[in-house]
Design an enzyme around this catalytic site. Sequence first.
Site, PDB file in Angstrom:
ATOM      1  N   CYS B  33       0.814  -1.225   0.000  1.00  0.00           N
ATOM      2  CA  CYS B  33       0.000   0.000   0.000  1.00  0.00           C
ATOM      3  C   CYS B  33       0.843   1.268   0.000  1.00  0.00           C
ATOM      4  CB  CYS B  33      -0.928   0.019   1.208  1.00  0.00           C
ATOM      5  SG  CYS B  33      -0.037   0.005   2.779  1.00  0.00           S
ATOM      6  N   ASP B  35       2.686   2.460   2.480  1.00  0.00           N
ATOM      7  CA  ASP B  35       2.789   3.130   3.772  1.00  0.00           C
ATOM      8  C   ASP B  35       4.139   2.893   4.439  1.00  0.00           C
ATOM      9  OD1 ASP B  35       0.414   4.475   3.841  1.00  0.00           O
ATOM     10  OD2 ASP B  35      -0.689   2.702   4.497  1.00  0.00           O
ATOM     11  N   CYS B 102      -0.720  -5.079   7.069  1.00  0.00           N
ATOM     12  CA  CYS B 102      -0.382  -3.894   7.855  1.00  0.00           C
ATOM     13  C   CYS B 102       0.443  -4.269   9.096  1.00  0.00           C
ATOM     14  CB  CYS B 102      -1.648  -3.162   8.293  1.00  0.00           C
ATOM     15  SG  CYS B 102      -2.784  -2.855   6.925  1.00  0.00           S
TER      16      CYS B 102
HETATM   17  S1  FES Z   1      -6.372   4.162   1.973  1.00  0.00           S
HETATM   18 FE1  FES Z   1      -4.273   4.534   1.766  1.00  0.00          FE
HETATM   19  S2  FES Z   1      -3.352   2.615   2.022  1.00  0.00           S
HETATM   20 FE2  FES Z   1      -5.461   2.239   2.296  1.00  0.00          FE
END
Ligand code: FES
Lengths: 121, 121
Positions: B33, B35, B102
């Site tokens: 993703c 992040d 995550c």
């Molecule tokens: S909304 Fe941005 S990674 Fe899920």
Amino acid sequence: MYSEKVMDHFMNPRNVGEIEDADGIGEVGNPKCGDIMKIYLKIRENRIEDVKFQTFGCGAAVASSSIATELIKGKTLDEAWETTNKAVAEALGGLPPIKMHCSVLAEEGIHKAINDYRVKQ
Amino acid sequence: MYSEKVMDHFMNPRNVGEIEDADGIGEVGNPKCGDIMKIYLKIRENRIEDVKFQTFGCGAAVASSSIATELIKGKTLDEAWETTNKAVAEALGGLPPIKMHCSVLAEEGIHKAINDYRVKQ
Ligand code: FES
């Protein structure tokens, strides 16, 4: 990696929350990452009088949703419908390519909420 | 969709921030993703004396990182190394399958920070 505008809307998101007597609600999920976003509209005379959002998504999703609510507040439904995820990302001063999918939540949430309102009429 | 524990750690994340004179720092990115997560360790006599994290990631990343810092605080480096993303998800009372990626940020962040400390010795 992120513009000042993204960081500002991430740290101080605008219009976060719920509208209890919303006229239209849109809930969308992101197939790419599994994140969800919910948008609430208060509509008067075909105009978006108030808008709030909630998300469990990432920083880019928070920033996109936050600036999207600012973009559509006060607009007619037809104008608000034209708010693409590209427009949202541009208003933020850009997003890294890998985070563009997060701004899609905002566009789709607005569409779903407007549709929800129209169906209820 | 999310357990009470996830929501608690999302709304009130533990150990958020930076350790200025950290002994080990790990920064990891999520290929799924985009992040990022950064973890800071303060180490004394082979034990994690203090730990803080920062992330731009989603709610599941915040909750995973938060509970992971609680899991490793006070542990030896070898014990902390064994903190898998599965253990993190279990401590949270589970994560939806689409959000398991995550929790990987937490595991990898800890590994990178411990490695960073060991290399510097
Ligand atoms: S909304 Fe941005 S990674 Fe899920």
